[in-house]
Design an enzyme around this catalytic site. Structure first.
Site, PDB file in Angstrom:
ATOM      1  N   HIS A   1      67.426 120.883 -35.843  1.00  0.00           N
ATOM      2  CA  HIS A   1      66.404 120.297 -34.983  1.00  0.00           C
ATOM      3  C   HIS A   1      65.014 120.762 -35.377  1.00  0.00           C
ATOM      4  CE1 HIS A   1      67.217 124.107 -32.725  1.00  0.00           C
ATOM      5  NE2 HIS A   1      65.908 124.089 -32.555  1.00  0.00           N
TER       6      HIS A   1
ATOM      7  N   ARG B   1      56.277 121.792 -28.753  1.00  0.00           N
ATOM      8  CA  ARG B   1      55.890 122.152 -27.388  1.00  0.00           C
ATOM      9  C   ARG B   1      55.197 120.959 -26.741  1.00  0.00           C
ATOM     10  NH1 ARG B   1      55.281 126.759 -30.457  1.00  0.00           N
ATOM     11  NH2 ARG B   1      56.444 128.530 -29.625  1.00  0.00           N
TER      12      ARG B   1
ATOM     13  N   GLU C   1      63.732 119.058 -30.346  1.00  0.00           N
ATOM     14  CA  GLU C   1      63.779 119.937 -29.179  1.00  0.00           C
ATOM     15  C   GLU C   1      62.394 119.934 -28.546  1.00  0.00           C
ATOM     16  OE1 GLU C   1      63.767 124.695 -28.235  1.00  0.00           O
ATOM     17  OE2 GLU C   1      64.710 124.019 -30.087  1.00  0.00           O
TER      18      GLU C   1
ATOM     19  N   ASN D   1      56.789 125.077 -21.554  1.00  0.00           N
ATOM     20  CA  ASN D   1      56.552 126.421 -21.037  1.00  0.00           C
ATOM     21  C   ASN D   1      55.848 126.292 -19.698  1.00  0.00           C
ATOM     22  OD1 ASN D   1      57.438 128.196 -23.315  1.00  0.00           O
ATOM     23  ND2 ASN D   1      55.982 126.924 -24.394  1.00  0.00           N
TER      24      ASN D   1
ATOM     25  N   HIS E   1      53.969 115.377 -39.301  1.00  0.00           N
ATOM     26  CA  HIS E   1      54.478 114.321 -38.441  1.00  0.00           C
ATOM     27  C   HIS E   1      56.003 114.321 -38.438  1.00  0.00           C
ATOM     28  CE1 HIS E   1      54.199 112.454 -42.482  1.00  0.00           C
ATOM     29  NE2 HIS E   1      55.365 111.927 -42.133  1.00  0.00           N
TER      30      HIS E   1
ATOM     31  N   GLU F   1      55.606 108.906 -37.817  1.00  0.00           N
ATOM     32  CA  GLU F   1      55.538 107.876 -38.859  1.00  0.00           C
ATOM     33  C   GLU F   1      56.747 106.972 -38.721  1.00  0.00           C
ATOM     34  OE1 GLU F   1      55.090 107.521 -43.698  1.00  0.00           O
ATOM     35  OE2 GLU F   1      56.040 109.311 -42.869  1.00  0.00           O
TER      36      GLU F   1
END
Length: 126
Positions: free
Chosen positions: A5, A9, A56, A60, A74, A122
């Site tokens: 993965h 954030r 993922e 936070n 990207h 993209e």
């Protein structure tokens, strides 16, 4: 070794999950809260398990903005209908930041869209 993965954030987890599932058609595989660590993780993929390549999304607690920096480039997704994919992004309120067309110095047809956090995605015509 196997690619698992890429973690990014996000500012608003629900908004980001909505973009990746409803706009880009990914599957939400899991969403798990870690209150002691003050974060929530969501895994999304075009596959059905976390053994498939995933994104993922990490939220936070209390953090509502990030500097994207200049090292990350990207995420790339393949599509058979790049114009239709761009139109769907636009219709769903997303941003198309580069219309479909040949890449510079090449013939591959690409476009760029932006997720709610400003990450570039993209699209590559297959």
């Amino acid at each position: 070794m196997k690619y698992l993965h890429t973690m990014i954030r996000v500012n608003n987890l629900d908004e980001s999950i909505n973009f990746y599932t409803k706009v880009l058609g990914m599957n939400l595989l899991s969403k798990e809260d870690y209150p002691d660590g003050e974060f929530t993780l969501a895994f999304l993929s075009y596959g059905k398990t976390k053994q498939d390549p995933c994104i993922e999304l990490t939220y936070n607690y209390g953090k509502h903005s990030y500097e994207l920096g200049n090292a990350f480039g990207h995420i790339a997704l393949g599509t058979e209908d790049i114009k239709g994919a761009c139109e769907k992004v636009r219709t769903m309120g997303g941003k198309v930041v580069r219309e479909p067309g040949p890449m510079k110095h090449g013939t591959t047809v690409i476009a760029f869209v932006e997720d709610p956090n400003g990450y570039k995605i993209e699209l590559i015509q297959h």
